[in-house]
Design an enzyme around this catalytic site. Sequence first.
Site, PDB file in Angstrom:
ATOM      1  N   ASP A  96       0.866  -1.182   0.000  1.00 43.41           N
ATOM      2  CA  ASP A  96       0.000   0.000   0.000  1.00 43.41           C
ATOM      3  C   ASP A  96       0.902   1.231   0.000  1.00 43.41           C
ATOM      4  OD1 ASP A  96      -1.704  -2.116   0.599  1.00 43.41           O
ATOM      5  OD2 ASP A  96      -2.944  -0.942   1.972  1.00 43.41           O
ATOM      6  N   LYS A 157      -7.748   2.688  -2.697  1.00 47.73           N
ATOM      7  CA  LYS A 157      -8.138   2.618  -1.278  1.00 47.73           C
ATOM      8  C   LYS A 157      -8.590   4.009  -0.864  1.00 47.73           C
ATOM      9  CE  LYS A 157      -5.578   1.384   2.962  1.00 47.73           C
ATOM     10  NZ  LYS A 157      -4.296   0.830   3.440  1.00 47.73           N
ATOM     11  N   LYS A 186     -10.127  -1.328  -1.860  1.00 48.97           N
ATOM     12  CA  LYS A 186      -9.903  -1.662  -0.450  1.00 48.97           C
ATOM     13  C   LYS A 186     -10.446  -0.530   0.408  1.00 48.97           C
ATOM     14  CE  LYS A 186      -6.189  -2.385   2.968  1.00 48.97           C
ATOM     15  NZ  LYS A 186      -4.752  -2.669   3.188  1.00 48.97           N
TER      16      LYS A 186
HETATM   17  O1  LIG Z   1      -5.125  -0.322   5.890  1.00 46.28           O
HETATM   18  C1  LIG Z   1      -5.033  -0.349   7.127  1.00 46.28           C
HETATM   19  C2  LIG Z   1      -5.145   0.819   7.991  1.00 46.28           C
HETATM   20  O2  LIG Z   1      -3.941   1.486   8.182  1.00 46.28           O
HETATM   21  C3  LIG Z   1      -5.732   0.471   9.302  1.00 46.28           C
HETATM   22  O3  LIG Z   1      -6.375   1.597   9.753  1.00 46.28           O
HETATM   23  P1  LIG Z   1      -6.913   1.674  11.257  1.00 46.28           P
HETATM   24  O4  LIG Z   1      -5.688   1.779  12.125  1.00 46.28           O
HETATM   25  O5  LIG Z   1      -7.752   2.893  11.243  1.00 46.28           O
HETATM   26  O6  LIG Z   1      -7.675   0.434  11.566  1.00 46.28           O
END
Ligand SMILES: O=C[C@H](O)COP(=O)(O)O
Length: 226
Positions: A96, A157, A186
């Site tokens: 990512d 995303k 995503k």
């Molecule tokens: O793609 C994953 C994210 O960084 C997770 O985000 P979060 O910490 O808000 O759950």
Amino acid sequence: MSTPNSRNIAPYIQHTLIKVGVTRDEIIRHAEEAAEYGFGAAMVPGSWVSEVAAVLSGTGIEVASALDFPTVGVMTSEGKAREAEALTKAGATQIDIGVQIGWLKSGMEEEFAQDIRGVVEAAGVPIKVMLELPLLTDDEKERAVELSMDAGAAWLKNASSGQIETASPASVEYLVKRVRPGILVKASGSITSLSQAWSLIDAGAQALGTSAGAELVAGNDAAASY
Ligand SMILES: O=C[C@H](O)COP(=O)(O)O
């Protein structure tokens, strides 16, 4: 113990542990959890990718990492491409990436796209572009989506984390309506309940990035991460 409903969510979850000072024990446990629950991916800092790849070897679970993240848009394009190459070599199967939305806002579209293209070409694994949609105007959103796809993004995303946006069906639908065939969506950002998770999948998300994967499969709501 998981309920049947909660178990089905597991393959969508990209089980995320990216925080300052994460230890070896925490990261190994995280990878083992991904295998135990049957998550789609374990998402970990680049510095731990090789250890996680070793734990997940043979499981079919994706080893994911992120670059130009958590502070988004601070790396040079050259640094991003080299880091992408290093992550792939260490065993990452998906990456990512934060993008240069400041360049987009400055009218530097070619630089914005080339930054992504450089990572795509250097990595050789699917790249997910974190668009930070709430920080963009309507026109910038449209351009960011088009330029990212032109540059070879495999996934789009909505946002990098809950610090930017709490993932919503509306954000997912925005992307689903615009992605070209073969490009996936995503959802990410404070995904903390099973009902929210399913609403994002119903909206068309093919993966959910969340730091709360274990709570979700247990059917529990998690505290908001931001
Ligand atoms: O793609 C994953 C994210 O960084 C997770 O985000 P979060 O910490 O808000 O759950």
